[in-house]
Design a protein around this motif. Structure first.
Motif, PDB file in Angstrom:
ATOM      1  N   ASN A  29       0.828  -1.211   0.000  1.00  0.00           N
ATOM      2  CA  ASN A  29       0.000   0.000   0.000  1.00  0.00           C
ATOM      3  C   ASN A  29       0.863   1.262   0.000  1.00  0.00           C
ATOM      4  N   ALA A  30       1.959   1.242   0.749  1.00  0.00           N
ATOM      5  CA  ALA A  30       2.846   2.406   0.792  1.00  0.00           C
ATOM      6  C   ALA A  30       3.467   2.656  -0.577  1.00  0.00           C
ATOM      7  N   LEU A  31       3.905   1.597  -1.248  1.00  0.00           N
ATOM      8  CA  LEU A  31       4.494   1.760  -2.580  1.00  0.00           C
ATOM      9  C   LEU A  31       3.456   2.235  -3.592  1.00  0.00           C
ATOM     10  N   SER A  32       2.229   1.751  -3.446  1.00  0.00           N
ATOM     11  CA  SER A  32       1.156   2.203  -4.322  1.00  0.00           C
ATOM     12  C   SER A  32       0.880   3.692  -4.114  1.00  0.00           C
ATOM     13  N   ASP A  33       0.815   4.113  -2.854  1.00  0.00           N
ATOM     14  CA  ASP A  33       0.592   5.530  -2.551  1.00  0.00           C
ATOM     15  C   ASP A  33       1.740   6.392  -3.056  1.00  0.00           C
ATOM     16  N   LEU A  34       2.955   5.890  -2.921  1.00  0.00           N
ATOM     17  CA  LEU A  34       4.119   6.625  -3.401  1.00  0.00           C
ATOM     18  C   LEU A  34       4.068   6.789  -4.915  1.00  0.00           C
ATOM     19  N   GLY A  35       3.686   5.745  -5.619  1.00  0.00           N
ATOM     20  CA  GLY A  35       3.555   5.834  -7.075  1.00  0.00           C
ATOM     21  C   GLY A  35       2.489   6.818  -7.488  1.00  0.00           C
ATOM     22  N   LYS A  36       1.378   6.806  -6.765  1.00  0.00           N
ATOM     23  CA  LYS A  36       0.298   7.739  -7.081  1.00  0.00           C
ATOM     24  C   LYS A  36       0.749   9.173  -6.811  1.00  0.00           C
ATOM     25  N   PHE A  37       1.437   9.391  -5.693  1.00  0.00           N
ATOM     26  CA  PHE A  37       1.945  10.717  -5.360  1.00  0.00           C
ATOM     27  C   PHE A  37       2.908  11.210  -6.436  1.00  0.00           C
ATOM     28  N   ASP A  38       3.814  10.326  -6.879  1.00  0.00           N
ATOM     29  CA  ASP A  38       4.777  10.696  -7.903  1.00  0.00           C
ATOM     30  C   ASP A  38       4.070  11.087  -9.200  1.00  0.00           C
ATOM     31  N   ALA A  39       3.072  10.325  -9.591  1.00  0.00           N
ATOM     32  CA  ALA A  39       2.336  10.635 -10.821  1.00  0.00           C
ATOM     33  C   ALA A  39       1.605  11.966 -10.698  1.00  0.00           C
ATOM     34  N   GLU A  40       1.011  12.226  -9.538  1.00  0.00           N
ATOM     35  CA  GLU A  40       0.310  13.497  -9.336  1.00  0.00           C
ATOM     36  C   GLU A  40       1.285  14.669  -9.392  1.00  0.00           C
ATOM     37  N   GLN A  41       2.458  14.512  -8.794  1.00  0.00           N
ATOM     38  CA  GLN A  41       3.440  15.592  -8.810  1.00  0.00           C
ATOM     39  C   GLN A  41       3.946  15.856 -10.223  1.00  0.00           C
ATOM     40  N   ARG A  42       4.164  14.800 -10.988  1.00  0.00           N
ATOM     41  CA  ARG A  42       4.585  14.988 -12.382  1.00  0.00           C
ATOM     42  C   ARG A  42       3.527  15.737 -13.181  1.00  0.00           C
ATOM     43  N   GLU A  43       2.266  15.367 -12.954  1.00  0.00           N
ATOM     44  CA  GLU A  43       1.178  16.038 -13.664  1.00  0.00           C
ATOM     45  C   GLU A  43       1.096  17.509 -13.253  1.00  0.00           C
ATOM     46  N   ARG A  44       1.239  17.790 -11.975  1.00  0.00           N
ATOM     47  CA  ARG A  44       1.222  19.185 -11.509  1.00  0.00           C
ATOM     48  C   ARG A  44       2.380  19.976 -12.111  1.00  0.00           C
ATOM     49  N   LEU A  45       3.554  19.369 -12.163  1.00  0.00           N
ATOM     50  CA  LEU A  45       4.711  20.042 -12.747  1.00  0.00           C
ATOM     51  C   LEU A  45       4.487  20.319 -14.229  1.00  0.00           C
ATOM     52  N   ARG A  46       3.912  19.351 -14.940  1.00  0.00           N
ATOM     53  CA  ARG A  46       3.630  19.537 -16.361  1.00  0.00           C
ATOM     54  C   ARG A  46       2.634  20.678 -16.559  1.00  0.00           C
ATOM     55  N   LEU A  47       1.577  20.708 -15.743  1.00  0.00           N
ATOM     56  CA  LEU A  47       0.579  21.777 -15.860  1.00  0.00           C
ATOM     57  C   LEU A  47       1.172  23.133 -15.504  1.00  0.00           C
ATOM     58  N   PHE A  48       2.022  23.169 -14.479  1.00  0.00           N
ATOM     59  CA  PHE A  48       2.666  24.419 -14.087  1.00  0.00           C
ATOM     60  C   PHE A  48       3.567  24.932 -15.212  1.00  0.00           C
ATOM     61  N   THR A  49       4.356  24.043 -15.786  1.00  0.00           N
ATOM     62  CA  THR A  49       5.243  24.424 -16.893  1.00  0.00           C
ATOM     63  C   THR A  49       4.439  24.936 -18.072  1.00  0.00           C
ATOM     64  N   GLN A  50       3.355  24.256 -18.371  1.00  0.00           N
ATOM     65  CA  GLN A  50       2.496  24.675 -19.478  1.00  0.00           C
ATOM     66  C   GLN A  50       1.905  26.061 -19.207  1.00  0.00           C
ATOM     67  N   GLU A  51       1.465  26.306 -17.977  1.00  0.00           N
ATOM     68  CA  GLU A  51       0.903  27.606 -17.622  1.00  0.00           C
ATOM     69  C   GLU A  51       1.949  28.711 -17.747  1.00  0.00           C
ATOM     70  N   VAL A  52       3.165  28.450 -17.272  1.00  0.00           N
ATOM     71  CA  VAL A  52       4.239  29.444 -17.373  1.00  0.00           C
ATOM     72  C   VAL A  52       4.528  29.768 -18.835  1.00  0.00           C
ATOM     73  N   MET A  53       4.585  28.753 -19.664  1.00  0.00           N
ATOM     74  CA  MET A  53       4.871  28.986 -21.089  1.00  0.00           C
ATOM     75  C   MET A  53       3.739  29.784 -21.745  1.00  0.00           C
ATOM     76  N   GLU A  54       2.498  29.487 -21.384  1.00  0.00           N
ATOM     77  CA  GLU A  54       1.369  30.224 -21.945  1.00  0.00           C
ATOM     78  C   GLU A  54       1.400  31.692 -21.515  1.00  0.00           C
ATOM     79  N   ARG A  55       1.736  31.931 -20.249  1.00  0.00           N
ATOM     80  CA  ARG A  55       1.837  33.321 -19.770  1.00  0.00           C
ATOM     81  C   ARG A  55       2.948  34.070 -20.491  1.00  0.00           C
ATOM     82  N   ALA A  56       4.088  33.407 -20.633  1.00  0.00           N
ATOM     83  CA  ALA A  56       5.206  34.050 -21.321  1.00  0.00           C
ATOM     84  C   ALA A  56       4.837  34.373 -22.759  1.00  0.00           C
ATOM     85  N   THR A  57       4.131  33.470 -23.401  1.00  0.00           N
ATOM     86  CA  THR A  57       3.712  33.691 -24.783  1.00  0.00           C
ATOM     87  C   THR A  57       2.718  34.842 -24.867  1.00  0.00           C
ATOM     88  N   ARG A  58       1.755  34.882 -23.945  1.00  0.00           N
ATOM     89  CA  ARG A  58       0.748  35.952 -23.955  1.00  0.00           C
ATOM     90  C   ARG A  58       1.368  37.315 -23.676  1.00  0.00           C
TER      91      ARG A  58
END
Length: 111
Positions: A29-58
């Motif tokens: 269960n701990a490894l499963s939670d860790l994997g889920k946390f890692d995936a969520e953090q990657r997704e948040r980082l991707r969305l943050f990067t995308q938002e920064v690039m969109e702001r810079a472009t605008r």
């Protein structure tokens, strides 16, 4: 050997098997939670990067010449699946873990 010694042996054995099973479940269960946390953090980082690039472009009209925008493959990391695909992958992995657990219990009960 006396009966209390034999009884103590089997109680100890049963206790160790129960503790091992609980440890295995907790670790899985701990490894499963860790994997889920890692995936969520990657997704948040991707969305943050995308938002920064969109702001810079605008704000400046500047278009980054990055591997994502130029069509060249990125050599860092692996592609991040869509959120729906990510949840499906997590569900598949959990199902596989359950199958492995069942097979492991069958194997243990045979020996």
């Amino acid at each position: 050997m006396s009966k209390p010694v034999v009884d103590a042996f089997f109680v100890g054995r049963a206790l160790s098997q129960a503790l091992y099973h609980e440890l295995e479940k907790t670790l899985t269960n701990a490894l499963s939670d860790l994997g889920k946390f890692d995936a969520e953090q990657r997704e948040r980082l991707r969305l943050f990067t995308q938002e920064v690039m969109e702001r810079a472009t605008r704000e400046s009209g500047f278009v980054m010449n990055s591997p994502v925008n130029s069509g060249m493959p990125s050599s860092i990391g692996s592609p991040i699946p869509e959120p729906g695909d990510l949840q499906a992958t997590i569900d598949e992995l959990r199902a596989e873990i359950a199958q492995v657990r069942a097979q492991l219990q069958l194997y243990r009960s045979r020996s």
